[in-house]
Design a protein around this motif. Structure first.
Motif, PDB file in Angstrom:
ATOM      1  N   GLY A  68     141.846   8.349  18.567  1.00 59.85           N
ATOM      2  CA  GLY A  68     141.945   7.478  17.407  1.00 59.85           C
ATOM      3  C   GLY A  68     141.831   6.044  17.881  1.00 59.85           C
ATOM      4  N   VAL A  69     141.865   5.106  16.955  1.00 65.42           N
ATOM      5  CA  VAL A  69     141.707   3.702  17.309  1.00 65.42           C
ATOM      6  C   VAL A  69     143.000   3.132  17.876  1.00 65.42           C
ATOM      7  CG1 VAL A  69     139.900   3.361  15.583  1.00 65.42           C
ATOM      8  CG2 VAL A  69     142.256   2.812  15.016  1.00 65.42           C
ATOM      9  N   THR A  70     142.896   1.946  18.439  1.00 64.78           N
ATOM     10  CA  THR A  70     144.046   1.220  18.966  1.00 64.78           C
ATOM     11  C   THR A  70     145.124   1.100  17.904  1.00 64.78           C
ATOM     12  OG1 THR A  70     142.644  -0.044  20.459  1.00 64.78           O
ATOM     13  CG2 THR A  70     144.765  -1.027  19.878  1.00 64.78           C
ATOM     14  N   GLY A  71     146.357   1.422  18.282  1.00 66.81           N
ATOM     15  CA  GLY A  71     147.490   1.241  17.391  1.00 66.81           C
ATOM     16  C   GLY A  71     147.772   2.370  16.432  1.00 66.81           C
ATOM     17  N   VAL A  72     146.978   3.444  16.503  1.00 69.19           N
ATOM     18  CA  VAL A  72     147.147   4.538  15.539  1.00 69.19           C
ATOM     19  C   VAL A  72     148.365   5.412  15.842  1.00 69.19           C
ATOM     20  CG1 VAL A  72     145.679   6.255  16.676  1.00 69.19           C
ATOM     21  CG2 VAL A  72     145.809   6.215  14.187  1.00 69.19           C
ATOM     22  N   GLY A  73     148.815   5.419  17.087  1.00 70.22           N
ATOM     23  CA  GLY A  73     149.965   6.246  17.457  1.00 70.22           C
ATOM     24  C   GLY A  73     149.628   7.343  18.446  1.00 70.22           C
ATOM     25  N   LYS A  74     148.547   7.172  19.188  1.00 70.30           N
ATOM     26  CA  LYS A  74     148.125   8.187  20.159  1.00 70.30           C
ATOM     27  C   LYS A  74     149.201   8.446  21.208  1.00 70.30           C
ATOM     28  CE  LYS A  74     144.488   5.903  21.465  1.00 70.30           C
ATOM     29  NZ  LYS A  74     144.547   4.695  20.638  1.00 70.30           N
ATOM     30  N   SER A  75     149.716   7.376  21.791  1.00 77.48           N
ATOM     31  CA  SER A  75     150.716   7.534  22.853  1.00 77.48           C
ATOM     32  C   SER A  75     151.994   8.172  22.325  1.00 77.48           C
ATOM     33  CB  SER A  75     151.044   6.176  23.489  1.00 77.48           C
ATOM     34  OG  SER A  75     149.894   5.623  24.062  1.00 77.48           O
ATOM     35  N   PRO A 111     149.127  -2.729  10.164  1.00 81.86           N
ATOM     36  CA  PRO A 111     150.548  -3.126  10.221  1.00 81.86           C
ATOM     37  C   PRO A 111     151.258  -2.577  11.461  1.00 81.86           C
ATOM     38  CG  PRO A 111     149.985  -2.400   8.013  1.00 81.86           C
ATOM     39  CD  PRO A 111     148.806  -2.076   8.885  1.00 81.86           C
ATOM     40  N   ARG A 112     150.904  -1.375  11.871  1.00 86.65           N
ATOM     41  CA  ARG A 112     151.520  -0.791  13.071  1.00 86.65           C
ATOM     42  C   ARG A 112     151.202  -1.613  14.313  1.00 86.65           C
ATOM     43  NH1 ARG A 112     150.847   5.713  13.386  1.00 86.65           N
ATOM     44  NH2 ARG A 112     152.350   6.220  11.785  1.00 86.65           N
ATOM     45  N   VAL A 113     149.926  -1.918  14.491  1.00 82.30           N
ATOM     46  CA  VAL A 113     149.525  -2.630  15.704  1.00 82.30           C
ATOM     47  C   VAL A 113     150.065  -4.064  15.686  1.00 82.30           C
ATOM     48  CG1 VAL A 113     147.228  -3.465  15.023  1.00 82.30           C
ATOM     49  CG2 VAL A 113     147.644  -2.833  17.377  1.00 82.30           C
ATOM     50  N   LEU A 114     150.146  -4.674  14.513  1.00 79.91           N
ATOM     51  CA  LEU A 114     150.719  -6.021  14.424  1.00 79.91           C
ATOM     52  C   LEU A 114     152.199  -6.005  14.805  1.00 79.91           C
ATOM     53  CD1 LEU A 114     149.018  -7.341  11.179  1.00 79.91           C
ATOM     54  CD2 LEU A 114     148.621  -8.157  13.518  1.00 79.91           C
ATOM     55  N   ARG A 115     152.947  -5.051  14.280  1.00 81.72           N
ATOM     56  CA  ARG A 115     154.380  -4.944  14.617  1.00 81.72           C
ATOM     57  C   ARG A 115     154.562  -4.694  16.111  1.00 81.72           C
ATOM     58  NH1 ARG A 115     154.593  -2.113   9.679  1.00 81.72           N
ATOM     59  NH2 ARG A 115     154.424  -0.121  10.771  1.00 81.72           N
ATOM     60  N   GLU A 141     139.863  -9.440  22.274  1.00 81.88           N
ATOM     61  CA  GLU A 141     140.302  -8.207  22.927  1.00 81.88           C
ATOM     62  C   GLU A 141     141.775  -7.899  22.652  1.00 81.88           C
ATOM     63  OE1 GLU A 141     138.867  -7.419  26.755  1.00 81.88           O
ATOM     64  OE2 GLU A 141     136.870  -8.113  26.233  1.00 81.88           O
ATOM     65  N   HIS A 142     142.425  -8.744  21.867  1.00 79.65           N
ATOM     66  CA  HIS A 142     143.807  -8.467  21.497  1.00 79.65           C
ATOM     67  C   HIS A 142     143.840  -7.160  20.696  1.00 79.65           C
ATOM     68  CE1 HIS A 142     147.541  -8.689  19.194  1.00 79.65           C
ATOM     69  NE2 HIS A 142     147.995  -9.348  20.238  1.00 79.65           N
ATOM     70  N   PRO A 143     144.875  -6.346  20.870  1.00 79.94           N
ATOM     71  CA  PRO A 143     144.934  -5.063  20.162  1.00 79.94           C
ATOM     72  C   PRO A 143     144.728  -5.146  18.652  1.00 79.94           C
ATOM     73  CG  PRO A 143     146.624  -5.132  21.844  1.00 79.94           C
ATOM     74  CD  PRO A 143     145.997  -6.504  21.808  1.00 79.94           C
ATOM     75  N   ALA A 144     145.248  -6.182  18.005  1.00 79.19           N
ATOM     76  CA  ALA A 144     145.076  -6.287  16.549  1.00 79.19           C
ATOM     77  C   ALA A 144     143.606  -6.518  16.184  1.00 79.19           C
ATOM     78  CB  ALA A 144     145.942  -7.405  15.990  1.00 79.19           C
ATOM     79  N   TRP A 145     142.982  -7.443  16.891  1.00 80.33           N
ATOM     80  CA  TRP A 145     141.550  -7.688  16.643  1.00 80.33           C
ATOM     81  C   TRP A 145     140.742  -6.452  16.988  1.00 80.33           C
ATOM     82  CZ3 TRP A 145     140.263 -11.564  13.762  1.00 80.33           C
ATOM     83  CH2 TRP A 145     141.002 -12.744  13.791  1.00 80.33           C
ATOM     84  N   TRP A 146     141.070  -5.841  18.096  1.00 81.50           N
ATOM     85  CA  TRP A 146     140.333  -4.665  18.569  1.00 81.50           C
ATOM     86  C   TRP A 146     140.451  -3.515  17.568  1.00 81.50           C
ATOM     87  CZ3 TRP A 146     136.763  -4.473  22.133  1.00 81.50           C
ATOM     88  CH2 TRP A 146     136.329  -3.234  22.608  1.00 81.50           C
ATOM     89  N   ALA A 147     141.656  -3.268  17.079  1.00 80.74           N
ATOM     90  CA  ALA A 147     141.868  -2.185  16.107  1.00 80.74           C
ATOM     91  C   ALA A 147     141.044  -2.430  14.843  1.00 80.74           C
ATOM     92  CB  ALA A 147     143.348  -2.062  15.761  1.00 80.74           C
ATOM     93  N   TRP A 148     141.025  -3.682  14.383  1.00 80.62           N
ATOM     94  CA  TRP A 148     140.267  -4.009  13.172  1.00 80.62           C
ATOM     95  C   TRP A 148     138.769  -3.856  13.414  1.00 80.62           C
ATOM     96  CZ3 TRP A 148     141.387  -4.717   8.190  1.00 80.62           C
ATOM     97  CH2 TRP A 148     140.361  -5.187   7.370  1.00 80.62           C
ATOM     98  N   SER A 149     138.267  -4.464  14.469  1.00 85.38           N
ATOM     99  CA  SER A 149     136.819  -4.511  14.684  1.00 85.38           C
ATOM    100  C   SER A 149     136.230  -3.183  15.145  1.00 85.38           C
ATOM    101  CB  SER A 149     136.465  -5.607  15.690  1.00 85.38           C
ATOM    102  OG  SER A 149     136.962  -5.292  16.974  1.00 85.38           O
ATOM    103  N   GLN A 150     137.013  -2.371  15.820  1.00 90.44           N
ATOM    104  CA  GLN A 150     136.497  -1.111  16.368  1.00 90.44           C
ATOM    105  C   GLN A 150     136.777   0.099  15.487  1.00 90.44           C
ATOM    106  OE1 GLN A 150     134.584  -0.833  19.208  1.00 90.44           O
ATOM    107  NE2 GLN A 150     134.549  -3.043  18.914  1.00 90.44           N
ATOM    108  N   HIS A 151     137.476  -0.084  14.386  1.00 88.76           N
ATOM    109  CA  HIS A 151     137.876   1.042  13.544  1.00 88.76           C
ATOM    110  C   HIS A 151     136.675   1.902  13.145  1.00 88.76           C
ATOM    111  CE1 HIS A 151     139.206   3.201   9.935  1.00 88.76           C
ATOM    112  NE2 HIS A 151     140.383   3.229  10.541  1.00 88.76           N
TER     113      HIS A 151
END
Length: 172
Positions: A8-15, A94-98, A125-135
């Motif tokens: 899944g994308v950055t911040g989705v909860g994979k880990s 919201p998850r990745v921002l928090r 390359e910040h996780p928030a930008w990355w999650a948005w742009s790579q979704h």
């Protein structure tokens, strides 16, 4: 389910899901970011392919990544199960921002001794930008792979909302 990719994308909860699965199934968990970043200033592991090849040669494992390009095919070839967290941006952002805010404020030590910083929030390359742009691109990549005949033997579990994932975990 003995060789599991959680994608899944950055911040989705994979880990988070990989940790839970590891404890419930008794399978070793390997965090891709920790394998990829192995030093200060976000240094990249120059033995990543060797390390991932060695880990995925084992009979049991969980890795939390679609896979960076260097090891993506290796991961997908050796996995037997893909758990796809296919959540909307409305859930992920919201998850990745928090998470990033918490990490920045607390100066949490991450992979290779690195930390998220306030200045880092301005980087693409910040996780928030990355999650948005790579979704969209990440979603299309996973979709393409789960439909690819090469990976047809993979069991794929696709969860479109955290409630679906929670329900499945409750049944495990």
């Amino acid at each position: 389910m003995e060789r599991i990719l959680v994608v899944g994308v950055t911040g989705v909860g994979k880990s988070t899901l990989a940790h839970i699965l590891s404890s419930r199934l008794g399978l070793p968990y390997h965090e891709m970011d920790a394998l990829y970043f192995n030093g200060p200033d976000w240094a990249i592991n120059n033995k990543l392919t060797e390390d991932v090849s060695r880990l995925t040669a084992e009979p049991h494992w969980i890795i939390d990544s679609l896979g960076c390009p260097e090891v993506r095919d290796l991961l997908w070839d050796r996995a037997d199960t893909v758990m796809w967290l296919d959540y909307s941006r409305r859930v992920i952002i919201p998850r990745v921002l928090r998470r990033s805010f918490r990490r920045t404020v607390t100066r949490e030590v991450l992979f290779g001794g690195n930390r998220e910083t306030w200045a880092g929030w301005l980087s693409r390359e910040h996780p928030a930008w990355w999650a948005w742009s790579q979704h969209g691109a990440r979603r299309r990549e996973v979709e393409r792979r789960v439909r690819d005949d090469r990976f047809a033997p993979l069991d794929t579990l696709r969860f479109r909302h955290p409630d679906d994932t929670a329900a499945w975990l409750a049944s495990l």
